[in-house]
Write a protein that holds these residues in place. Structure first.
Motif, PDB file in Angstrom:
ATOM      1  N   GLY A 546       0.576  -1.365   0.263  1.00 25.15           N
ATOM      2  CA  GLY A 546       0.286  -0.101   0.131  1.00 25.15           C
ATOM      3  C   GLY A 546       0.799   1.462  -0.282  1.00 25.15           C
ATOM      4  N   LEU A 547       1.797   1.852  -0.784  1.00 28.65           N
ATOM      5  CA  LEU A 547       2.801   2.622  -0.776  1.00 28.65           C
ATOM      6  C   LEU A 547       1.129   3.802  -1.666  1.00 28.65           C
ATOM      7  CD1 LEU A 547       6.462   1.401  -1.808  1.00 28.65           C
ATOM      8  CD2 LEU A 547       5.189   2.059   0.511  1.00 28.65           C
ATOM      9  N   GLY A 548       1.285   4.781  -1.367  1.00 28.76           N
ATOM     10  CA  GLY A 548       0.285   5.745  -1.814  1.00 28.76           C
ATOM     11  C   GLY A 548       1.754   7.147  -2.255  1.00 28.76           C
ATOM     12  N   PRO A 549       0.720   8.237  -2.359  1.00 22.83           N
ATOM     13  CA  PRO A 549       0.985   9.264  -3.433  1.00 22.83           C
ATOM     14  C   PRO A 549       2.462  10.037  -2.538  1.00 22.83           C
ATOM     15  CG  PRO A 549      -0.969   9.012  -4.143  1.00 22.83           C
ATOM     16  CD  PRO A 549      -0.303   7.624  -2.853  1.00 22.83           C
ATOM     17  N   GLY A 550       3.734   9.405  -3.410  1.00 23.97           N
ATOM     18  CA  GLY A 550       4.880  11.131  -2.443  1.00 23.97           C
ATOM     19  C   GLY A 550       5.253   9.873  -1.963  1.00 23.97           C
ATOM     20  N   ASP A 551       5.269   8.625  -1.594  1.00 26.19           N
ATOM     21  CA  ASP A 551       6.231   7.454  -0.773  1.00 26.19           C
ATOM     22  C   ASP A 551       7.259   7.613  -2.042  1.00 26.19           C
ATOM     23  OD1 ASP A 551       4.211   7.486   1.050  1.00 26.19           O
ATOM     24  OD2 ASP A 551       3.872   5.798   0.811  1.00 26.19           O
ATOM     25  N   VAL A 552       8.721   8.152  -1.309  1.00 30.13           N
ATOM     26  CA  VAL A 552       9.842   7.299  -1.917  1.00 30.13           C
ATOM     27  C   VAL A 552      10.238   6.291  -1.650  1.00 30.13           C
ATOM     28  CG1 VAL A 552      12.084   8.914  -2.563  1.00 30.13           C
ATOM     29  CG2 VAL A 552       9.416  10.046  -2.017  1.00 30.13           C
ATOM     30  N   VAL A 553      11.276   5.031  -2.319  1.00 28.91           N
ATOM     31  CA  VAL A 553      12.117   4.456  -2.405  1.00 28.91           C
ATOM     32  C   VAL A 553      13.657   5.110  -2.583  1.00 28.91           C
ATOM     33  CG1 VAL A 553      12.673   2.177  -2.728  1.00 28.91           C
ATOM     34  CG2 VAL A 553      10.267   2.659  -2.898  1.00 28.91           C
ATOM     35  N   LEU A 554      14.288   4.567  -2.175  1.00 27.22           N
ATOM     36  CA  LEU A 554      16.000   5.564  -2.508  1.00 27.22           C
ATOM     37  C   LEU A 554      16.609   3.475  -2.557  1.00 27.22           C
ATOM     38  CD1 LEU A 554      18.319   7.149  -2.605  1.00 27.22           C
ATOM     39  CD2 LEU A 554      17.872   7.640   0.069  1.00 27.22           C
ATOM     40  N   LEU A 555      17.697   3.517  -3.023  1.00 28.48           N
ATOM     41  CA  LEU A 555      19.286   3.038  -3.538  1.00 28.48           C
ATOM     42  C   LEU A 555      20.226   3.664  -3.829  1.00 28.48           C
ATOM     43  CD1 LEU A 555      17.248   0.512  -5.624  1.00 28.48           C
ATOM     44  CD2 LEU A 555      17.191   0.485  -3.323  1.00 28.48           C
TER      45      LEU A 555
END
Length: 622
Positions: A546-555
């Motif tokens: 359930g990631l929503g708009p504006g959520d960020v994943v950083l690698l």
């Protein structure tokens, strides 16, 4: 500018400066020595001349006094006998100009006998029309003999001459007088006899009145043939001599019987800079001789110029010798080396310098000879590196990647020509978007080969497996089989479902981070497996639903937070995450570029020590 010219300038420049310096020092030293020597010589000359001149003037005084006694002891001297006496005295002594006799107690009549060219002329007071009354007044006052100079011209019957005047005494009363007269010619004859011929000289009284002088002195001081009777101090003042020098001269005259006065340059006008002065004891007059500074130091300057010319000739000879030596020991071997390098650059790799010896140039030649065979190998290696870089660049995907409900952007910066980092992203037909970050051990060509191999294995496995864990497991098995020991890779492989917003992620020795909208910090997804290529194993995936708009994943690879600045301080993962949080509202590509700018600003002028890769995935409105 050629090397020969540089060598020449390097030698000539300092030598010219040294030669100029030593020439100036030589001139100063020689000038001082010349002035000191001239001062000593002038002092010796004036001492001897003054002693001899004293003797000659004493003889004149004795003649006058003897004549006075002879005339006094005779009861009567007829006028013609007095004239005959005077004529004999004048004719017998070429130094004497004239002789004056008077037996008149009132000083109203006298006989004057003087030299007029080759003739001896006799005059009486009636013929001359002069009066000797002032002489009688002085004789009566002093009652003793005295020397009268041209400044007392009225005492000398109108003749430009000095005289020794002796009274004729009878019962302590002045009954007349006798005078030996010396004119300018007389003084110059005497000066020649005492060694002053050709030397500027003058005689003056204690008051400064000039008694006699050489023509050279008169012309030099006053531009006149005669300065007799004038005051020396006035003449010096008119000739440009400074007041301090005149004051110094007056003081020395009062305190010393013989001395040398050396004036400062620019203070003497037309007067000599070096002057020797001696008191004439029999007359209380002073004898002065001097020389202009040009005459004293002129020969010295000529000598110094001669020495300088000799030095220049020696310097030029030394330069020629050095140039010849430089040609054989430096320039010719260097030309040989340059020729070999030029031929090698044209493809003739078999040429050699073959320089003998053990000096630095010979060592350079042998080093180049040994390096030439490896040029082709180095060229091949460089070409391979360039090809590897081009291939690696071609493997970087076009970014950003716009999937269903998600945008992924990434960037990699290798620290060498080829790197050991990579990122990848793509979309599935079912609406999923995957993205990957890999970091191989080391950097350079081996790491680049491992990266290319791993990327190919992951892409191949992605097409066959829907599960991210199965994809990484298969890629690891194939990488372990094909890679040599010691080479491995950490990796994060993730997939976001655009419909549900679910995240599936596999972390093989590398963490990842998630920032939910509205939260103040990233959540760390720690590594769940070992790096790829170490051993065969299975990998488990983690899910965040359930990631929503504006959520960020950083690698990010470790090159992003292990970067160091000029003070050897490390940036750290906390600082990178804080900066990523501040940039979270920007577009993914802007976030990536902002993080790289942050890394470079921290490093400053120091280059990156490791490859650096950053990937950002942000959930968008569906």
């Amino acid at each position: 500018m050629g090397l020969r010219t540089k060598i020449l300038l390097t030698i000539v420049g300092p030598l010219t400066v040294l030669l100029a310096f030593f020439t100036i020092m030589d001139l100063r030293s020689s000038r001082k020595e010349a002035i000191d020597a001239a001062s000593t010589a002038l002092e010796d000359q004036v001492r001897v001349a003054a002693s001899q001149l004293d003797g000659l003037l004493l003889r004149m005084s004795q003649i006058a006094e003897t004549s006075s006694i002879a005339i006094r002891d005779a009861s009567e001297w007829p006028e013609d006998e007095l004239r005959e006496l005077g004529a004999k005295l004048v004719e017998s002594d070429p130094d004497v100009f004239g002789f004056a006799i008077s037996r008149d107690p009132e000083g109203e009549s006298f006989q004057l006998i003087y030299r007029d060219g080759e003739r001896v002329v006799m005059k009486g007071s009636a013929e001359s029309g002069d009066s000797i009354q002032p002489l009688y007044e002085r004789l009566e006052q002093e009652g003793t003999a005295f020397w009268a100079g041209p400044h007392e011209g009225e005492l000398l019957s109108g003749h430009d001459a000095a005289a020794h005047v002796v009274p004729i005494l009878s019962q302590d009363k002045v009954e007349g007088g006798v005078a030996i007269i010396l004119d300018p010619t007389s003084f110059r004859k005497i000066a020649s006899r005492v060694g002053l011929d050709g030397t500027p000289w003058l005689i003056m009284s204690e008051e400064g009145n000039i008694v006699a002088s050489s023509e050279t002195t008169a012309l030099r001081l006053a531009d006149s043939k005669s300065i007799r009777g004038r005051n020396l101090f006035d003449v010096l003042d008119e000739g440009g001599v400074s007041a301090s020098e005149i004051k110094k001269l007056r003081s020395n005259l009062e305190d010393q019987d013989i001395f040398v006065q050396i004036a400062k340059e620019g203070n003497v006008g037309s007067a000599p800079q070096v002057a020797a002065i001696a008191r004439l004891k029999g007359t209380s007059w002073f004898l002065i001789t001097g020389e202009p500074i040009e005459k004293i130091i002129g020969p010295v300057y000529d000598l110094v110029v001669g020495r300088t010319i000799s030095d220049v000739i020696l310097m030029l000879a030394a330069i020629v010798i050095v140039q010849i030596g430089a040609w054989f020991t430096v320039l010719r071997p260097l030309r040989r080396i340059v020729g070999v390098v030029d031929l090698a650059a044209r493809g003739k790799r078999l040429v050699r310098a073959d320089l003998p010896g053990k000096d630095e140039i010979a060592v350079l030649g042998r080093t180049i000879d040994e390096a030439l065979p490896r040029l082709d190998e180095l060229a091949t290696t460089r070409a391979a590196m360039e090809n590897a870089r081009l291939i690696q660049d071609s493997l970087i995907p076009t970014t950003p990647c716009n999937g269903l409900g998600v945008v992924v952007a990434g960037r990699v910066e290798p620290c060498d020509e080829t790197g050991g980092d990579y990122f990848d992203h793509s979309t599935f037909p079912d609406g999923r978007t995957f993205f990957t970050l890999g970091d191989a051990t080391g950097h350079g060509l081996p790491a680049a080969i491992l990266v290319a191999t791993a990327r190919a294995y992951v892409r191949s496995a992605v097409r066959r497996h829907e599960s991210m864990s199965d994809t990484v497991t298969e890629a690891n098995e194939r990488l372990f089989e094909d890679s040599p020991p010691g080479l491995f890779m950490v990796m994060v492989h993730a997939c976001i479902d655009g419909e549900s917003g679910d995240l599936e992620i596999v972390s093989a020795g590398q963490p990842a981070w998630v920032l939910r909208k509205g939260e103040d910090a990233f959540t760390t997804i720690t590594a769940s497996g070992i790096p790829l290529g170490i051993a065969t194993t299975t990998f488990e995936s983690r899910r965040i639903d359930g990631l929503g708009p504006g959520d960020v994943v950083l690698l990010a690879s470790d090159g992003a937070w292990e970067v160091r600045n000029d003070r050897n301080e490390m940036l750290g993962i906390e600082a990178v995450l804080e900066r990523a949080r501040e940039l979270a509202d920007l577009e993914p590509m802007q976030q990536v570029d902002g993080l790289f700018q942050f890394v470079h600003d921290f490093a400053g002028e120091r280059p990156l020590d490791d490859d650096c890769t950053i990937v950002i995935a942000r959930i968008e409105d569906r």
